[in-house]
Design a protein around this motif. Structure first.
Motif, PDB file in Angstrom:
ATOM      1  N   LEU A   4      -8.231   4.291   1.310  1.00 11.63           N
ATOM      2  CA  LEU A   4      -8.393   5.193   2.446  1.00 11.63           C
ATOM      3  C   LEU A   4      -7.455   6.398   2.325  1.00 11.63           C
ATOM      4  O   LEU A   4      -7.874   7.542   2.507  1.00 11.63           O
ATOM      5  CB  LEU A   4      -8.117   4.451   3.754  1.00 11.63           C
ATOM      6  N   THR A   5      -6.199   6.144   1.999  1.00  7.22           N
ATOM      7  CA  THR A   5      -5.233   7.242   1.869  1.00  7.22           C
ATOM      8  C   THR A   5      -5.647   8.204   0.772  1.00  7.22           C
ATOM      9  O   THR A   5      -5.652   9.427   0.967  1.00  7.22           O
ATOM     10  CB  THR A   5      -3.817   6.688   1.589  1.00  7.22           C
ATOM     11  N   MET A   6      -6.026   7.665  -0.395  1.00  7.00           N
ATOM     12  CA  MET A   6      -6.414   8.524  -1.509  1.00  7.00           C
ATOM     13  C   MET A   6      -7.722   9.256  -1.192  1.00  7.00           C
ATOM     14  O   MET A   6      -7.882  10.421  -1.549  1.00  7.00           O
ATOM     15  CB  MET A   6      -6.534   7.720  -2.804  1.00  7.00           C
TER      16      MET A   6
ATOM     17  N   SER B 287       1.680  11.710 -10.009  1.00  4.30           N
ATOM     18  CA  SER B 287       0.685  12.776 -10.198  1.00  4.30           C
ATOM     19  C   SER B 287       1.334  14.154 -10.297  1.00  4.30           C
ATOM     20  O   SER B 287       0.722  15.093 -10.778  1.00  4.30           O
ATOM     21  CB  SER B 287      -0.349  12.757  -9.071  1.00  4.30           C
ATOM     22  N   ARG B 288       2.560  14.259  -9.876  1.00  4.29           N
ATOM     23  CA  ARG B 288       3.278  15.539  -9.990  1.00  4.29           C
ATOM     24  C   ARG B 288       3.710  15.822 -11.430  1.00  4.29           C
ATOM     25  O   ARG B 288       3.944  16.969 -11.784  1.00  4.29           O
ATOM     26  CB  ARG B 288       4.501  15.557  -9.076  1.00  4.29           C
ATOM     27  N   TRP B 289       3.852  14.754 -12.238  1.00  3.14           N
ATOM     28  CA  TRP B 289       4.372  14.933 -13.604  1.00  3.14           C
ATOM     29  C   TRP B 289       3.348  14.747 -14.700  1.00  3.14           C
ATOM     30  O   TRP B 289       3.620  15.076 -15.839  1.00  3.14           O
ATOM     31  CB  TRP B 289       5.543  13.974 -13.843  1.00  3.14           C
ATOM     32  N   ILE B 290       2.192  14.198 -14.387  1.00  3.82           N
ATOM     33  CA  ILE B 290       1.203  14.028 -15.444  1.00  3.82           C
ATOM     34  C   ILE B 290       0.076  15.043 -15.251  1.00  3.82           C
ATOM     35  O   ILE B 290      -0.280  15.379 -14.126  1.00  3.82           O
ATOM     36  CB  ILE B 290       0.642  12.583 -15.499  1.00  3.82           C
ATOM     37  N   PRO B 291      -0.482  15.529 -16.347  1.00  4.76           N
ATOM     38  CA  PRO B 291      -1.564  16.518 -16.224  1.00  4.76           C
ATOM     39  C   PRO B 291      -2.831  15.882 -15.635  1.00  4.76           C
ATOM     40  O   PRO B 291      -3.052  14.679 -15.757  1.00  4.76           O
ATOM     41  CB  PRO B 291      -1.789  16.977 -17.669  1.00  4.76           C
ATOM     42  N   ASP B 292      -3.657  16.711 -15.020  1.00  2.00           N
ATOM     43  CA  ASP B 292      -4.891  16.217 -14.384  1.00  2.00           C
ATOM     44  C   ASP B 292      -5.798  15.488 -15.362  1.00  2.00           C
ATOM     45  O   ASP B 292      -6.421  14.494 -15.008  1.00  2.00           O
ATOM     46  CB  ASP B 292      -5.660  17.383 -13.742  1.00  2.00           C
ATOM     47  N   GLU B 293      -5.863  15.982 -16.600  1.00  3.75           N
ATOM     48  CA  GLU B 293      -6.767  15.329 -17.567  1.00  3.75           C
ATOM     49  C   GLU B 293      -6.316  13.923 -17.941  1.00  3.75           C
ATOM     50  O   GLU B 293      -7.123  13.096 -18.361  1.00  3.75           O
ATOM     51  CB  GLU B 293      -6.984  16.184 -18.818  1.00  3.75           C
ATOM     52  N   ALA B 294      -5.021  13.597 -17.754  1.00  7.82           N
ATOM     53  CA  ALA B 294      -4.514  12.261 -18.070  1.00  7.82           C
ATOM     54  C   ALA B 294      -4.873  11.246 -16.997  1.00  7.82           C
ATOM     55  O   ALA B 294      -4.769  10.053 -17.218  1.00  7.82           O
ATOM     56  CB  ALA B 294      -3.005  12.294 -18.266  1.00  7.82           C
TER      57      ALA B 294
ATOM     58  N   ALA C 148       0.839  -1.210   0.000  1.00  6.34           N
ATOM     59  CA  ALA C 148       0.000   0.000   0.000  1.00  6.34           C
ATOM     60  C   ALA C 148       0.867   1.251   0.000  1.00  6.34           C
ATOM     61  O   ALA C 148       0.600   2.198  -0.753  1.00  6.34           O
ATOM     62  CB  ALA C 148      -0.936  -0.009   1.202  1.00  6.34           C
ATOM     63  N   ALA C 149       1.906   1.282   0.823  1.00 10.00           N
ATOM     64  CA  ALA C 149       2.803   2.442   0.880  1.00 10.00           C
ATOM     65  C   ALA C 149       3.491   2.660  -0.462  1.00 10.00           C
ATOM     66  O   ALA C 149       3.621   3.804  -0.927  1.00 10.00           O
ATOM     67  CB  ALA C 149       3.840   2.255   1.985  1.00 10.00           C
ATOM     68  N   LEU C 150       3.898   1.571  -1.109  1.00  7.97           N
ATOM     69  CA  LEU C 150       4.543   1.660  -2.426  1.00  7.97           C
ATOM     70  C   LEU C 150       3.582   2.228  -3.465  1.00  7.97           C
ATOM     71  O   LEU C 150       3.940   3.121  -4.241  1.00  7.97           O
ATOM     72  CB  LEU C 150       5.043   0.273  -2.846  1.00  7.97           C
ATOM     73  N   VAL C 151       2.351   1.735  -3.480  1.00  7.50           N
ATOM     74  CA  VAL C 151       1.339   2.198  -4.440  1.00  7.50           C
ATOM     75  C   VAL C 151       1.027   3.679  -4.226  1.00  7.50           C
ATOM     76  O   VAL C 151       0.993   4.469  -5.179  1.00  7.50           O
ATOM     77  CB  VAL C 151       0.053   1.348  -4.339  1.00  7.50           C
ATOM     78  N   VAL C 152       0.801   4.080  -2.980  1.00  2.50           N
ATOM     79  CA  VAL C 152       0.466   5.476  -2.686  1.00  2.50           C
ATOM     80  C   VAL C 152       1.633   6.387  -3.052  1.00  2.50           C
ATOM     81  O   VAL C 152       1.435   7.451  -3.657  1.00  2.50           O
ATOM     82  CB  VAL C 152       0.059   5.645  -1.203  1.00  2.50           C
ATOM     83  N   ALA C 153       2.854   5.989  -2.693  1.00  2.00           N
ATOM     84  CA  ALA C 153       4.032   6.805  -3.017  1.00  2.00           C
ATOM     85  C   ALA C 153       4.178   6.962  -4.529  1.00  2.00           C
ATOM     86  O   ALA C 153       4.446   8.063  -5.031  1.00  2.00           O
ATOM     87  CB  ALA C 153       5.291   6.183  -2.421  1.00  2.00           C
ATOM     88  N   PHE C 154       3.978   5.875  -5.273  1.00  2.00           N
ATOM     89  CA  PHE C 154       4.073   5.938  -6.735  1.00  2.00           C
ATOM     90  C   PHE C 154       2.978   6.833  -7.302  1.00  2.00           C
ATOM     91  O   PHE C 154       3.236   7.671  -8.167  1.00  2.00           O
ATOM     92  CB  PHE C 154       3.989   4.538  -7.345  1.00  2.00           C
ATOM     93  N   ASP C 155       1.744   6.679  -6.797  1.00  4.12           N
ATOM     94  CA  ASP C 155       0.624   7.477  -7.289  1.00  4.12           C
ATOM     95  C   ASP C 155       0.850   8.966  -7.029  1.00  4.12           C
ATOM     96  O   ASP C 155       0.629   9.802  -7.915  1.00  4.12           O
ATOM     97  CB  ASP C 155      -0.677   7.013  -6.641  1.00  4.12           C
TER      98      ASP C 155
END
Length: 198
Positions: A185-187, A81-88, A70-77
């Protein structure tokens, strides 16, 4: 008495913004109940013992693995999200509508219900029948709100495959349930409190 004619039924696409908050929750809980029932039926038809499927094994082992993934998934997400645009990464506003105005206890309840119901069907029943790869393809496909963009679709597939591997490795469905719960839950909390700050 007028005769029923199926040709007179008209279907139209409804967006998440057209649903009231109550209807959104009814839809969410109804689809999760259906997912749980299908998972139970499928597992039963496979000859599985549901009590055995949900039996706790080594507590510390599955908790460490589940929380770690879970920590790995959240950290990756968060990182991606810092590098891809919101619409993507747009999901049509579904997650936003589900989590943005909920109290923390309700976010946790939703995440618990979703993680148990979906993991029973996908890891407990479907993966048992066809393995983690094809299960992950189906898991990604049912998350239709992500299919318009390849990045979230790929992430859902990868997360699902990770959950499948986790179940195979730990030997318990509780590991993917815990991971699924913690990620959602984190997201959900991030969505809830990010909107509150804005």
């Amino acid at each position: 008495m007028p005769k029923f004619d199926i040709k007179n039924i008209k279907l139209r696409k409804v967006t998440v913004d057209e649903l009231s908050d109550k209807m959104l929750l009814v839809n969410l809980y109804a689809t999760q109940a259906l997912t749980f029932i299908i998972g139970l039926a499928w597992a039963f038809l496979q000859g599985q013992n549901i009590l055995e499927t949900f039996r706790f094994q080594s507590l510390s082992s599955f908790v460490y693995w589940g929380a770690g993934l879970a920590a790995l998934v959240v950290a990756f997400d968060i990182g991606i999200s810092r590098w891809i645009p919101d619409e993507a990464k747009d999901d049509g506003g579904v997650n936003e509508r589900i989590f943005r105005n909920r109290p923390l206890w309700h976010i946790a309840l939703i995440c618990a219900v979703v993680s148990v119901c979906e993991e029973l069907l996908f890891r407990g029943a479907i993966q048992h029948a066809i393995g983690p790869y094809w299960t992950s393809i189906i898991f990604a496909a049912i998350h239709v709100r992500y299919l318009r963009h390849w990045i979230p679709t790929g992430m859902v597939f990868a997360i699902s495959y990770g959950l499948g591997w986790l179940m195979s490795y730990t030997g318990t469905i509780w590991a993917p349930i815990l991971t699924h719960f913690l990620v959602d839950l984190t997201m959900g909390i991030i969505i809830r409190y990010r909107r509150e700050e804005e």
